[in-house]
Scaffold this motif. Structure first.
Motif, PDB file in Angstrom:
ATOM      1  N   UNK A   1     -42.595  -0.557 -98.835  1.00  0.00           N
ATOM      2  CA  UNK A   1     -41.674  -1.490 -99.493  1.00  0.00           C
ATOM      3  C   UNK A   1     -40.235  -1.042 -99.320  1.00  0.00           C
ATOM      4  N   UNK A   2     -39.975   0.249 -99.490  1.00  0.00           N
ATOM      5  CA  UNK A   2     -38.599   0.735 -99.361  1.00  0.00           C
ATOM      6  C   UNK A   2     -38.077   0.525 -97.946  1.00  0.00           C
ATOM      7  N   UNK A   3     -38.946   0.642 -96.963  1.00  0.00           N
ATOM      8  CA  UNK A   3     -38.526   0.383 -95.580  1.00  0.00           C
ATOM      9  C   UNK A   3     -38.208  -1.096 -95.372  1.00  0.00           C
ATOM     10  N   UNK A   4     -39.024  -1.962 -95.953  1.00  0.00           N
ATOM     11  CA  UNK A   4     -38.766  -3.398 -95.838  1.00  0.00           C
ATOM     12  C   UNK A   4     -37.485  -3.779 -96.576  1.00  0.00           C
ATOM     13  N   UNK A   5     -37.231  -3.119 -97.697  1.00  0.00           N
ATOM     14  CA  UNK A   5     -36.014  -3.373 -98.455  1.00  0.00           C
ATOM     15  C   UNK A   5     -34.788  -2.977 -97.641  1.00  0.00           C
ATOM     16  N   UNK A   6     -34.878  -1.842 -96.963  1.00  0.00           N
ATOM     17  CA  UNK A   6     -33.778  -1.411 -96.100  1.00  0.00           C
ATOM     18  C   UNK A   6     -33.553  -2.408 -94.963  1.00  0.00           C
ATOM     19  N   UNK A   7     -34.649  -2.879 -94.371  1.00  0.00           N
ATOM     20  CA  UNK A   7     -34.561  -3.854 -93.293  1.00  0.00           C
ATOM     21  C   UNK A   7     -33.938  -5.159 -93.776  1.00  0.00           C
ATOM     22  N   UNK A   8     -34.150  -5.484 -95.059  1.00  0.00           N
ATOM     23  CA  UNK A   8     -33.575  -6.699 -95.649  1.00  0.00           C
ATOM     24  C   UNK A   8     -32.156  -6.468 -96.154  1.00  0.00           C
ATOM     25  N   UNK A   9     -31.579  -5.349 -95.764  1.00  0.00           N
ATOM     26  CA  UNK A   9     -30.210  -5.003 -96.166  1.00  0.00           C
ATOM     27  C   UNK A   9     -30.068  -4.934 -97.683  1.00  0.00           C
ATOM     28  N   UNK A  10     -31.127  -4.464 -98.341  1.00  0.00           N
ATOM     29  CA  UNK A  10     -31.160  -4.226 -99.782  1.00  0.00           C
ATOM     30  C   UNK A  10     -30.898  -5.503-100.594  1.00  0.00           C
ATOM     31  N   UNK A  11     -31.331  -6.605-100.025  1.00  0.00           N
ATOM     32  CA  UNK A  11     -31.282  -7.885-100.737  1.00  0.00           C
ATOM     33  C   UNK A  11     -32.631  -8.100-101.411  1.00  0.00           C
ATOM     34  N   UNK A  12     -32.696  -7.859-102.720  1.00  0.00           N
ATOM     35  CA  UNK A  12     -33.958  -7.959-103.452  1.00  0.00           C
ATOM     36  C   UNK A  12     -34.539  -9.368-103.434  1.00  0.00           C
ATOM     37  N   UNK A  13     -33.710 -10.342-103.118  1.00  0.00           N
ATOM     38  CA  UNK A  13     -34.167 -11.735-103.136  1.00  0.00           C
ATOM     39  C   UNK A  13     -34.603 -12.228-101.761  1.00  0.00           C
ATOM     40  N   UNK A  14     -34.648 -11.317-100.797  1.00  0.00           N
ATOM     41  CA  UNK A  14     -35.141 -11.686 -99.465  1.00  0.00           C
ATOM     42  C   UNK A  14     -36.618 -12.074 -99.576  1.00  0.00           C
ATOM     43  N   UNK A  15     -36.998 -13.266 -99.134  1.00  0.00           N
ATOM     44  CA  UNK A  15     -38.390 -13.732 -99.299  1.00  0.00           C
ATOM     45  C   UNK A  15     -39.421 -12.859 -98.590  1.00  0.00           C
ATOM     46  N   UNK A  16     -39.016 -12.093 -97.580  1.00  0.00           N
ATOM     47  CA  UNK A  16     -39.979 -11.252 -96.862  1.00  0.00           C
ATOM     48  C   UNK A  16     -40.509 -10.125 -97.748  1.00  0.00           C
ATOM     49  N   UNK A  17     -39.760  -9.773 -98.783  1.00  0.00           N
ATOM     50  CA  UNK A  17     -40.179  -8.686 -99.662  1.00  0.00           C
ATOM     51  C   UNK A  17     -41.340  -9.086-100.562  1.00  0.00           C
ATOM     52  N   UNK A  18     -41.572 -10.384-100.674  1.00  0.00           N
ATOM     53  CA  UNK A  18     -42.668 -10.861-101.524  1.00  0.00           C
ATOM     54  C   UNK A  18     -43.948 -11.115-100.733  1.00  0.00           C
ATOM     55  N   UNK A  19     -43.881 -10.883 -99.420  1.00  0.00           N
ATOM     56  CA  UNK A  19     -45.060 -11.067 -98.582  1.00  0.00           C
ATOM     57  C   UNK A  19     -45.967  -9.845 -98.674  1.00  0.00           C
ATOM     58  N   UNK A  20     -47.257 -10.083 -98.666  1.00  0.00           N
ATOM     59  CA  UNK A  20     -48.230  -8.984 -98.713  1.00  0.00           C
ATOM     60  C   UNK A  20     -48.381  -8.364 -97.332  1.00  0.00           C
ATOM     61  N   UNK A  21     -48.440  -7.036 -97.303  1.00  0.00           N
ATOM     62  CA  UNK A  21     -48.644  -6.319 -96.041  1.00  0.00           C
ATOM     63  C   UNK A  21     -50.123  -6.404 -95.671  1.00  0.00           C
ATOM     64  N   UNK A  22     -50.447  -7.297 -94.743  1.00  0.00           N
ATOM     65  CA  UNK A  22     -51.848  -7.513 -94.377  1.00  0.00           C
ATOM     66  C   UNK A  22     -52.459  -6.338 -93.618  1.00  0.00           C
ATOM     67  N   UNK A  23     -51.622  -5.436 -93.144  1.00  0.00           N
ATOM     68  CA  UNK A  23     -52.137  -4.281 -92.417  1.00  0.00           C
ATOM     69  C   UNK A  23     -52.211  -3.023 -93.297  1.00  0.00           C
ATOM     70  N   UNK A  24     -51.928  -3.201 -94.574  1.00  0.00           N
ATOM     71  CA  UNK A  24     -51.969  -2.049 -95.480  1.00  0.00           C
ATOM     72  C   UNK A  24     -53.331  -1.360 -95.505  1.00  0.00           C
ATOM     73  N   UNK A  25     -54.469  -2.088 -95.512  1.00  0.00           N
ATOM     74  CA  UNK A  25     -55.763  -1.389 -95.489  1.00  0.00           C
ATOM     75  C   UNK A  25     -55.904  -0.442 -94.308  1.00  0.00           C
ATOM     76  N   UNK A  26     -55.438  -0.878 -93.139  1.00  0.00           N
ATOM     77  CA  UNK A  26     -55.511  -0.023 -91.952  1.00  0.00           C
ATOM     78  C   UNK A  26     -54.602   1.192 -92.092  1.00  0.00           C
ATOM     79  N   UNK A  27     -53.406   0.977 -92.616  1.00  0.00           N
ATOM     80  CA  UNK A  27     -52.459   2.078 -92.791  1.00  0.00           C
ATOM     81  C   UNK A  27     -53.008   3.119 -93.762  1.00  0.00           C
ATOM     82  N   UNK A  28     -53.644   2.630 -94.828  1.00  0.00           N
ATOM     83  CA  UNK A  28     -54.214   3.549 -95.816  1.00  0.00           C
ATOM     84  C   UNK A  28     -55.369   4.343 -95.228  1.00  0.00           C
ATOM     85  N   UNK A  29     -56.227   3.652 -94.484  1.00  0.00           N
ATOM     86  CA  UNK A  29     -57.364   4.353 -93.897  1.00  0.00           C
ATOM     87  C   UNK A  29     -56.887   5.394 -92.892  1.00  0.00           C
TER      88      UNK A  29
END
Length: 312
Positions: A276-304
């Motif tokens: 999330x912090x990386x995505x926030x940085x990519x969004x130029x720290x705009x908390x209202x950027x809609x991409x920040x509310x998207x679920x990371x569909x690859x999170x299960x793979x990253x965790x494994x």
């Protein structure tokens, strides 16, 4: 390479998304099985924690779900209660329930019953459960944070005990690891506060904004500006707070390397908060950027992957 028997992830050729499939058959909230109730509640209220907990060792997973369900239950009181008075009553119920659980008289609630059952197998400290409740009681009456230090303290009291309890269930007793859990709790707590801002703004309730007043003042940002969707100065506020979360996250990463390989999955929540912090940085720290509310569909793979290589 095969996934663990607890979680399977497959790719959808049509959309390129990861579909999460588990071996568990979840029942409704009326289920008569406390363990399943706890698991289902975490699945519904904290998707990222749910995935991380699925990858815990067998002997820790069930109690970890109970601990996380307890935390989810008290954390969402403010969201489901119609006013602060009712929220206070519900939190008082859970405060008293902790006393009853440790007095061998748990109330007729699946979470309380599951924690009471776990106490016969694990030595879990009562003060940690109490802190999870009292931190919410305090926040329910005071609202907001005067300083970023107060924000950190709340994060420590409302998140870190979850990790302390899971570490106890896993039989881990190490001061350095406890410090790692403290820093990770602060990182997650601070990040969760940031993530909640768009939701609170949608409710148009400035009293609930979890942004430290001192930080807003130093950047000359008003609550009205935040309610209007923020501005460039609010991005600076977000950057300062996110940087504090990143400091705690990096410290947690460093200290968690001292964990035995078999216990490392306890610190898998490092992965989603880092993401999330990386995505926030990519969004130029705009908390209202809609991409920040998207679920990371690859999170299960990253965790494994993180679990297999014991690194975040």
């Amino acid at each position: 390479m095969m996934f663990s028997r607890t979680i399977r992830c497959v790719f959808s050729r049509e959309r390129g998304k990861v579909v999460i499939m588990t071996n568990a058959r979840f029942k409704s909230k009326t289920t008569s099985f406390p363990a399943e109730y706890c698991m289902d509640l975490v699945r519904q209220t904290d998707h990222e924690a749910f995935l991380c907990t699925l990858l815990l060792p067998d002997n820790v997973r069930t109690i970890a779900f109970a601990v996380r369900a307890f935390n989810s239950e008290v954390a969402r009181v403010g969201d489901v209660a119609s006013n602060s008075t009712i929220a206070q009553m519900r939190l008082t119920f859970w405060k008293e329930s902790v006393d009853k659980i440790y007095s061998d008289c748990p109330p007729e609630h699946p979470i309380a019953k599951e924690i009471h059952r776990a106490l016969s197998k694990h030595k879990l400290s009562k003060p940690y459960f109490s802190r999870l409740v009292t931190s919410r009681i305090s926040q329910n009456t005071t609202r907001g944070f005067p300083t970023i230090e107060a924000m950190e303290k709340y994060a420590e009291n409302s998140v870190s005990p979850v990790f302390y309890l899971i570490l106890q269930a896993a039989g881990v007793q190490d001061v350095n690891i406890d410090h790692a859990a403290s820093h990770l709790g602060k990182a997650i707590g601070i990040t969760n506060s940031l993530r909640s801002v768009p939701f609170i703004v949608s409710k148009s309730n400035p009293d609930l904004l979890p942004i430290p007043v001192s930080t807003l003042v130093s950047h000359n940002v008003s609550t009205e500006a935040i309610l209007r969707g923020g501005n460039d100065s609010f991005k600076d506020v977000t950057f300062e707070i996110a940087s504090q979360a990143k400091l705690h996250l990096d410290k947690a990463k460093s200290l968690s390397k001292k964990l035995p390989r078999s216990k490392f999955p306890i610190f898998l929540p490092i992965v989603p908060v880092s993401g999330f912090l990386k995505r926030l940085q990519k969004a130029n720290f705009n908390l209202f950027d809609p991409t920040l509310r998207l679920r990371d569909n690859y999170l299960p793979l990253k965790l494994y992957w993180a679990k297999v290589w014991s690194t975040c």
